[in-house]
Design a protein around this motif. Structure first.
Motif, PDB file in Angstrom:
ATOM      1  N   ILE A  76       0.874  -1.173   0.000  1.00 21.57           N
ATOM      2  CA  ILE A  76       0.000   0.000   0.000  1.00 21.57           C
ATOM      3  C   ILE A  76       0.913   1.226   0.000  1.00 21.57           C
ATOM      4  O   ILE A  76       1.720   1.409   0.916  1.00 21.57           O
ATOM      5  CB  ILE A  76      -0.919   0.019   1.233  1.00 21.57           C
ATOM      6  CG1 ILE A  76      -1.808  -1.228   1.241  1.00 21.57           C
ATOM      7  CG2 ILE A  76      -1.770   1.289   1.255  1.00 21.57           C
ATOM      8  CD1 ILE A  76      -2.503  -1.480   2.557  1.00 21.57           C
TER       9      ILE A  76
ATOM     10  N   THR B 211      -2.974  -4.008   7.039  1.00 19.42           N
ATOM     11  CA  THR B 211      -1.514  -3.935   6.904  1.00 19.42           C
ATOM     12  C   THR B 211      -0.829  -4.814   7.950  1.00 19.42           C
ATOM     13  O   THR B 211      -1.227  -4.838   9.112  1.00 19.42           O
ATOM     14  CB  THR B 211      -1.042  -2.473   7.072  1.00 19.42           C
ATOM     15  OG1 THR B 211      -1.648  -1.678   6.043  1.00 19.42           O
ATOM     16  CG2 THR B 211       0.464  -2.364   6.974  1.00 19.42           C
TER      17      THR B 211
ATOM     18  N   TYR C  40      -6.599   1.930   5.732  1.00 21.77           N
ATOM     19  CA  TYR C  40      -5.942   0.741   5.189  1.00 21.77           C
ATOM     20  C   TYR C  40      -5.013   0.053   6.190  1.00 21.77           C
ATOM     21  O   TYR C  40      -4.520  -1.035   5.926  1.00 21.77           O
ATOM     22  CB  TYR C  40      -5.161   1.108   3.919  1.00 21.77           C
ATOM     23  CG  TYR C  40      -6.049   1.261   2.714  1.00 21.77           C
ATOM     24  CD1 TYR C  40      -6.375   0.165   1.918  1.00 21.77           C
ATOM     25  CD2 TYR C  40      -6.600   2.503   2.394  1.00 21.77           C
ATOM     26  CE1 TYR C  40      -7.209   0.307   0.827  1.00 21.77           C
ATOM     27  CE2 TYR C  40      -7.436   2.647   1.304  1.00 21.77           C
ATOM     28  CZ  TYR C  40      -7.744   1.548   0.523  1.00 21.77           C
ATOM     29  OH  TYR C  40      -8.577   1.675  -0.557  1.00 21.77           O
TER      30      TYR C  40
END
Length: 322
Positions: free
Chosen positions: A155, A194, A190
């Protein structure tokens, strides 16, 4: 005193961020001193030494935060100073500078490879990694893990206002690594998917605080909230020797037109001030490990690296200031 035009061009590119990234800035600074030595028309060692000091002074003042720049200059100029004050003639001084610059550049490039090898051991198959800005050292960790056959997804935050994240996303994608590119404000959204955060550094202080692109500290804070490991990949020449003596790292403030276009800014009310800090400070308690070419260390061990690598630098004035 005449400076080679290429040296002034490199300084200009560092200042306006055409040359960006702490490692690339450092290698470019060393290369600039090499070019000055190679192409100088100086008649004797004294004249060349004066030119080198002037070149180093100009380069030193281009970017105030990334310590890799002065550390590169120190590496080359310290050796040049020893040669000059040791009675070196013109050609010996020229050779010393060229050799020192090439040595620094080689060591810097090898350091990135070594960081990749060491850091990749902490990456597990299937990891989803978040990264910010553009760091050759951080990319080396992810690229090496990928080349070892580990399945990854990365990401990448856009990194406003200069969008260095675009460079990172494209580079990772060129190696075949799947990338998700997101706006900076989406980092917390996000983080729940992760596994690890891997970022670079522009400077590391004596207490292990990390100075890196603006937004780094927010990502590290969010990672801590989610109990996600934060790994900082940084060559030892990014450790800041003056912080051992209490000096604070100057945070570079850049042109507000990088945030709001100049034409638009002219129409804004006078009581709105646009500020554009290029870096922020991540406290050591938000960092789990720092990956260097000499191994993985906890943030509080930064002082040991500094004493070993740069203890000598604190005993003297900068070579270009004498």
């Amino acid at each position: 005193m005449p400076l080679v035009p290429e040296v002034l061009e490199i300084a200009k590119k560092i200042k306006n961020m055409e040359i960006r990234g702490a490692g690339k800035i450092a290698r470019s600074a060393a290369r600039a001193l090499q070019i000055q030595a190679e192409k100088s028309t100086a008649k004797d060692a004294e004249e060349l030494w004066a030119e080198l000091k002037e070149a180093a002074r100009i380069l030193f003042h281009t970017r105030p935060t990334a310590v890799s720049l002065p550390n590169a200059l120190r590496y080359v100029m310290h050796r040049a100073k020893l040669a000059y004050h040791g009675g070196a003639d013109l050609e010996t001084l020229r050779f010393t500078v060229v050799n020192a610059a090439k040595e620094f550049i080689h060591n810097s490039e090898k350091a990135i490879e070594k960081i990749g090898e060491i850091g990749a051991r902490r990456i597990e198959d299937g990891d989803v990694i978040m990264t910010h800005c553009h760091s050759k050292a951080a990319i080396s960790v992810m690229k090496t893990a990928w080349e070892q056959g580990k399945s990854l997804k990365v990401i990448v935050t856009e990194t406003r206002p200069r969008w260095q994240g675009k460079i990172t996303a494209k580079e990772l994608a060129s190696y075949g690594i799947p990338v998700i590119y997101v706006v900076d404000g989406a980092a917390r959204h996000y983080m729940k998917m992760t596994d690890k955060v891997v970022m670079g550094a522009d400077s590391i202080t004596a207490n292990g605080a990390v100075i890196n692109k603006i937004g780094t500290s927010l990502i590290a804070l969010t990672a801590k909230e989610h109990r996600v490991w934060v790994m900082i990949a940084a060559e030892t020449y990014k450790f800041h020797p003056e912080t051992m003596l209490g000096q604070l790292v100057e945070i570079e403030m850049r042109d507000p037109t990088e945030v709001v276009p100049e034409e638009e800014l002219r129409t804004w009310p006078n009581n709105i001030r646009v500020e554009n800090p290029a870096f922020d400070v991540t406290p050591p308690e938000y960092v789990d490990v720092i990956i260097t070419e000499r191994g993985i260390i906890p943030p509080y061990a930064a002082i040991d690296i500094l004493r070993e690598e740069f203890g000598w630098a604190l005993k003297y004035r900068e070579p270009w200031e004498e």
